[in-house]
Design a protein around this motif. Structure first.
Motif, PDB file in Angstrom:
ATOM      1  N   GLY A 168       0.820  -1.201   0.000  1.00  0.00           N
ATOM      2  CA  GLY A 168       0.000   0.000   0.000  1.00  0.00           C
ATOM      3  C   GLY A 168       0.852   1.248   0.000  1.00  0.00           C
ATOM      4  N   ASN A 169       2.138   1.067   0.250  1.00  0.00           N
ATOM      5  CA  ASN A 169       3.035   2.216   0.241  1.00  0.00           C
ATOM      6  C   ASN A 169       3.951   2.097  -0.978  1.00  0.00           C
ATOM      7  OD1 ASN A 169       4.407   4.497   0.957  1.00  0.00           O
ATOM      8  ND2 ASN A 169       5.354   3.665   2.779  1.00  0.00           N
ATOM      9  N   GLY A 170       5.273   2.065  -0.765  1.00  0.00           N
ATOM     10  CA  GLY A 170       6.193   2.006  -1.897  1.00  0.00           C
ATOM     11  C   GLY A 170       6.164   0.691  -2.639  1.00  0.00           C
ATOM     12  N   PHE A 171       5.827  -0.401  -1.968  1.00  0.00           N
ATOM     13  CA  PHE A 171       5.820  -1.710  -2.592  1.00  0.00           C
ATOM     14  C   PHE A 171       4.848  -1.769  -3.768  1.00  0.00           C
ATOM     15  CE2 PHE A 171       4.134  -6.033  -2.942  1.00  0.00           C
ATOM     16  CZ  PHE A 171       5.303  -6.736  -3.147  1.00  0.00           C
ATOM     17  N   VAL A 172       3.652  -1.265  -3.550  1.00  0.00           N
ATOM     18  CA  VAL A 172       2.647  -1.277  -4.611  1.00  0.00           C
ATOM     19  C   VAL A 172       3.091  -0.407  -5.778  1.00  0.00           C
ATOM     20  CG1 VAL A 172       0.274  -0.660  -5.209  1.00  0.00           C
ATOM     21  CG2 VAL A 172       0.764  -1.780  -3.028  1.00  0.00           C
ATOM     22  N   THR A 173       3.683   0.745  -5.463  1.00  0.00           N
ATOM     23  CA  THR A 173       4.185   1.627  -6.524  1.00  0.00           C
ATOM     24  C   THR A 173       5.273   0.938  -7.344  1.00  0.00           C
ATOM     25  OG1 THR A 173       3.726   3.571  -5.167  1.00  0.00           O
ATOM     26  CG2 THR A 173       5.266   3.859  -6.994  1.00  0.00           C
ATOM     27  N   ALA A 174       6.169   0.209  -6.651  1.00  0.00           N
ATOM     28  CA  ALA A 174       7.249  -0.493  -7.342  1.00  0.00           C
ATOM     29  C   ALA A 174       6.692  -1.598  -8.233  1.00  0.00           C
ATOM     30  CB  ALA A 174       8.225  -1.076  -6.320  1.00  0.00           C
ATOM     31  N   CYS A 175       5.687  -2.335  -7.728  1.00  0.00           N
ATOM     32  CA  CYS A 175       5.063  -3.398  -8.533  1.00  0.00           C
ATOM     33  C   CYS A 175       4.376  -2.812  -9.764  1.00  0.00           C
ATOM     34  CB  CYS A 175       4.046  -4.171  -7.701  1.00  0.00           C
ATOM     35  SG  CYS A 175       4.792  -5.224  -6.443  1.00  0.00           S
ATOM     36  N   LYS A 176       3.702  -1.685  -9.581  1.00  0.00           N
ATOM     37  CA  LYS A 176       3.024  -1.037 -10.704  1.00  0.00           C
ATOM     38  C   LYS A 176       4.029  -0.594 -11.757  1.00  0.00           C
ATOM     39  CE  LYS A 176      -0.120   2.738 -11.865  1.00  0.00           C
ATOM     40  NZ  LYS A 176      -0.890   3.905 -11.347  1.00  0.00           N
ATOM     41  N   ARG A 177       5.159  -0.036 -11.287  1.00  0.00           N
ATOM     42  CA  ARG A 177       6.198   0.396 -12.223  1.00  0.00           C
ATOM     43  C   ARG A 177       6.754  -0.793 -12.991  1.00  0.00           C
ATOM     44  NH1 ARG A 177      10.009   2.318  -8.831  1.00  0.00           N
ATOM     45  NH2 ARG A 177       8.856   4.250  -8.579  1.00  0.00           N
ATOM     46  N   LEU A 178       6.893  -1.921 -12.299  1.00  0.00           N
ATOM     47  CA  LEU A 178       7.430  -3.120 -12.938  1.00  0.00           C
ATOM     48  C   LEU A 178       6.518  -3.616 -14.058  1.00  0.00           C
ATOM     49  CD1 LEU A 178       9.439  -5.557 -12.987  1.00  0.00           C
ATOM     50  CD2 LEU A 178       7.915  -6.664 -11.334  1.00  0.00           C
TER      51      LEU A 178
END
Length: 240
Positions: free
Chosen positions: A115-125
């Motif tokens: 819900g924080n940076g992890f989700v953003t990183a997955c979305k970028r991937l």
């Protein structure tokens, strides 16, 4: 003007001929050969790991572990493509950028709370075009690896047999090409029987020519693979 153009063209042809002839003593040739030798084992590892991970992730997608397995598999393919980019750059000399997801990778984002940076990183991937072209690079590496293996083994075996002619032409068990029943105990260069030293030296001379030609073809194959990797990884590295 015409003389200058003709002189430049002549110099270009001379330079190309020189590069062709000196391929056996060029350090770059042996870097290319290492690149080709690595292609088959890496291709097998990439193919098996991606297919296994993808199949397992899809099979378990209805459970809570399916999606993480797919993300790990996709991330692994991206890392493998990054390795391919590094090999193309360092061994073949074709400057290749790593996939966009690797270029912006941050360990803190991946280990942040969901819900924080992890989700953003997955979305970028998953939204980076280069992530999906990385999968193409990984899967096609198996084909390139098989082609490289066949080319290396075939050219190496033929070159070695031809260059060894002066040393084994009188060996009753030596054969190059297809031997007939009448010449089964003689060294054969195709349909010709080689039974004297001058003939064997002539075969070795053919081997030298074949060596130069085959090394240039192998150099071309290495550059083709590296350029292929570069083209796929640098095609719209932004989000989809």
């Amino acid at each position: 003007m015409n003389r200058t153009g003709s002189s430049t063209q002549t110099q270009g042809v001379a330079s190309a001929i020189r590069r062709f002839v000196v391929a056996p003593v060029e350090p770059q040739t042996y870097k290319n050969l290492i690149y080709l030798m690595l292609a088959f084992p890496l291709g097998i590892v990439y193919f098996v790991c991606f297919i296994s991970g993808g199949a397992l992730g899809l099979g378990l997608l209805i459970t809570v572990v399916g999606l993480p397995i797919l993300l790990v598999t996709i991330s692994g393919a991206t890392l493998a493509a990054g390795l391919e980019a590094s090999l193309a750059t360092r061994l073949v000399g074709v400057q290749t950028s790593v996939p966009a997801a690797l270029g912006t990778f941050d360990w803190q984002e991946w280990f942040a709370r969901p819900g924080n940076g992890f989700v953003t990183a997955c979305k970028r991937l998953v939204t980076a075009t280069s992530t999906w072209t990385s999968i193409v690079v990984v899967l096609s590496k198996f084909v390139f690896g098989l082609l490289s293996l066949v080319a290396l083994v075939t050219s190496g075996a033929l070159t070695g047999a031809l260059l060894a002619a002066p040393f084994i032409y009188d060996d009753p068990d030596a054969t190059v090409g297809t031997a007939s029943e009448l010449s089964i105990t003689q060294y054969n260069f195709g349909p010709w029987v080689v039974d004297t030293l001058p003939e064997a030296i002539g075969v070795a001379a053919v081997g030298v020519v074949f060596l130069v030609v085959s090394l240039n073809l192998l150099n071309g194959l290495a550059r083709l693979q590296a350029q292929y990797t570069r083209t796929l990884l640098e095609t719209d590295t932004g989000p989809l």
